[in-house]
Design a protein around this motif. Structure first.
Motif, short mmCIF file in Angstrom:
data_model
loop_
_atom_site.label_atom_id
_atom_site.label_comp_id
_atom_site.label_asym_id
_atom_site.label_seq_id
_atom_site.Cartn_x
_atom_site.Cartn_y
_atom_site.Cartn_z
N ALA A 126 -7.34 -90.88 -129.28
CA ALA A 126 -5.90 -91.15 -129.39
C ALA A 126 -5.12 -89.97 -129.95
O ALA A 126 -4.08 -90.15 -130.58
CB ALA A 126 -5.65 -92.40 -130.23
N LYS A 127 -5.59 -88.77 -129.69
CA LYS A 127 -4.88 -87.56 -130.14
C LYS A 127 -4.07 -86.98 -128.99
O LYS A 127 -4.54 -86.90 -127.86
CB LYS A 127 -5.87 -86.52 -130.65
N GLY A 128 -2.85 -86.55 -129.32
CA GLY A 128 -2.00 -85.95 -128.31
C GLY A 128 -2.46 -84.55 -127.97
O GLY A 128 -2.88 -83.79 -128.84
N ARG A 129 -2.36 -84.20 -126.68
CA ARG A 129 -2.75 -82.87 -126.22
C ARG A 129 -1.80 -82.42 -125.12
O ARG A 129 -1.15 -83.24 -124.47
CB ARG A 129 -4.19 -82.87 -125.69
N GLU A 130 -1.80 -81.13 -124.87
CA GLU A 130 -0.98 -80.57 -123.81
C GLU A 130 -1.82 -80.44 -122.54
O GLU A 130 -2.94 -79.92 -122.57
CB GLU A 130 -0.44 -79.19 -124.21
N VAL A 131 -1.29 -80.91 -121.43
CA VAL A 131 -1.98 -80.79 -120.16
C VAL A 131 -1.94 -79.34 -119.70
O VAL A 131 -0.91 -78.67 -119.76
CB VAL A 131 -1.33 -81.69 -119.09
N ASP A 132 -3.09 -78.84 -119.28
CA ASP A 132 -3.17 -77.48 -118.74
C ASP A 132 -2.45 -77.46 -117.39
O ASP A 132 -2.87 -78.16 -116.46
CB ASP A 132 -4.64 -77.08 -118.57
N PRO A 133 -1.38 -76.67 -117.24
CA PRO A 133 -0.63 -76.69 -115.98
C PRO A 133 -1.35 -75.98 -114.84
O PRO A 133 -1.04 -76.22 -113.67
CB PRO A 133 0.67 -75.96 -116.35
N ALA B 236 -7.04 -80.80 -120.73
CA ALA B 236 -6.18 -80.38 -121.84
C ALA B 236 -6.27 -78.87 -121.97
O ALA B 236 -7.32 -78.27 -121.74
CB ALA B 236 -6.61 -81.05 -123.14
N ARG B 237 -5.17 -78.25 -122.34
CA ARG B 237 -5.17 -76.79 -122.49
C ARG B 237 -6.22 -76.37 -123.54
O ARG B 237 -6.26 -76.90 -124.64
CB ARG B 237 -3.79 -76.31 -122.93
N GLY B 238 -7.08 -75.44 -123.16
CA GLY B 238 -8.06 -74.90 -124.09
C GLY B 238 -9.34 -75.70 -124.23
O GLY B 238 -10.21 -75.32 -125.01
N LEU B 239 -9.51 -76.79 -123.47
CA LEU B 239 -10.72 -77.61 -123.55
C LEU B 239 -11.36 -77.73 -122.16
O LEU B 239 -10.66 -77.73 -121.15
CB LEU B 239 -10.40 -79.00 -124.09
N ASP B 240 -12.69 -77.87 -122.14
CA ASP B 240 -13.41 -77.99 -120.87
C ASP B 240 -13.67 -79.43 -120.46
O ASP B 240 -14.33 -79.68 -119.46
CB ASP B 240 -14.76 -77.25 -120.97
#
Length: 323
Positions: free
Chosen positions: A129-136, A181-185
């Motif tokens: 339930a943590k907010g993250r930024e979508v990798d565009p 998510a940006r920065g995650l695999d």
């Protein structure tokens, strides 16, 4: 806290829910036994673009279906768009569920993407339930895509809903929404399997309570038309990720009324001419006074007999917001 791999927290797929049984109550047959080892799909080199990752997921799905003696599915871009909407939502809010944070359910997202057939979803992402930024501009490790598909296929009864969905014989197409998510695999995805056995006249996305709706279309061989159904759920409202993480499986709503052709017990007979059908029905769950029914999201379903099952199944499920 380290992100949790989505494959470990998937909810049960909706295909195993009792709400999808035939209106006649016929029990579906058991799955066929394993028929042989899966063929080898060569892993692409390097990181994949979104388009390449979609293609690779399709190849893995068809490899697993082929190993069980099941026909391949084709790509469905509309289903992929519905899946992408859900995958990005799960990335942004850090959850795994079949319901979205806007309260949307799979058939609603598919209808709003332009879908007219039946869709059944496998979904997975985070569980914190943590907010993250979508990798565009995501790039996908093919090994991570393999890991998710392998987790689906490794499921054991009775907790094998995703595996059953992948191997369902009457699926004809699939679209997959993939996001990161940006920065995650970690790969977040929504597989949307669809059953394309006909063509149907347009239905409104919104309507008034009690409004008469003409439902018509054509069910094509090898499927055979059975009936038209209406279901209902409450109008969606926003949901918190912490709540969604506790929802588990999502049951496709069962029809509160089903209309059959002449000769069957039915509130009103469906007119059938060859492979064409037509009926006019009120959008209401009240039999005596349509205008006194309940508002909400109505599910307009088309039922048919399809190859590989003795059950009646939905081959189309569209949503209508009834106000």
């Amino acid at each position: 806290m380290r992100p949790v791999l989505s494959a470990l927290v998937f909810a049960a797929v909706l295909c195993s829910c009792s709400a999808q049984r035939s209106p006649a109550g016929v029990k579906p047959p058991a799955s066929r036994d394993h028929t042989g080892p899966a063929r080898t799909v060569e892993r692409p080199k390097g990181l994949l673009t979104l388009e390449q990752a979609e293609k690779y997921m399709l190849e893995l799905v068809n490899r697993d279906r082929e190993a069980e003696g099941v026909a391949a599915v084709e790509w469905d871009p509309i289903a992929a768009a519905a899946g992408m909407r859900h995958a990005r939502d799960m990335v942004t809010r850090g959850f795994t569920a079949h319901i979205g944070t806007d309260g949307s359910v799979p058939e609603l997202r598919y209808t709003e993407a332009g879908g007219v057939h039946m869709s059944q979803e496998n979904a997975g992402c985070f569980a914190d339930a943590k907010g993250r930024e979508v990798d565009p501009e995501p790039r996908f490790d093919p090994a991570m895509i393999e890991k998710v598909e392998a987790a689906f296929m490794a499921e054991k009864p009775p907790h094998d809903g995703h595996r059953k969905n992948i191997l369902k014989r009457w699926h004809t197409h699939v679209g997959v929404g993939l996001a990161k998510a940006r920065g995650l695999d970690i790969v977040c995805l929504a597989q949307e399997f669809t059953d394309q056995y006909g063509s149907y006249a347009d239905a409104p996305r919104e309507a008034k309570l009690g409004q008469k709706l003409v439902v018509s279309g054509k069910v094509i061989a090898p499927a055979r038309f059975v009936g038209v159904g209406l279901s209902r759920i409450d109008t969606p409202t926003a949901k918190e990720p912490t709540h969604l993480l506790r929802t588990g499986s999502y049951a496709i709503p069962a029809p509160f009324v089903t209309y059959f052709p002449q000769g069957f017990v039915t509130p009103k007979p469906v007119t059938v001419r060859g492979d064409q059908f037509e009926i006019e029905i009120p959008l209401s769950d009240s039999k005596s006074a349509p205008a006194a029914g309940r508002r909400g999201v109505y599910g307009l379903s088309i039922w048919a007999e399809v190859p590989g099952t003795k059950d009646f199944v939905m081959v189309s499920l569209r949503t209508i917001r009834v106000k």
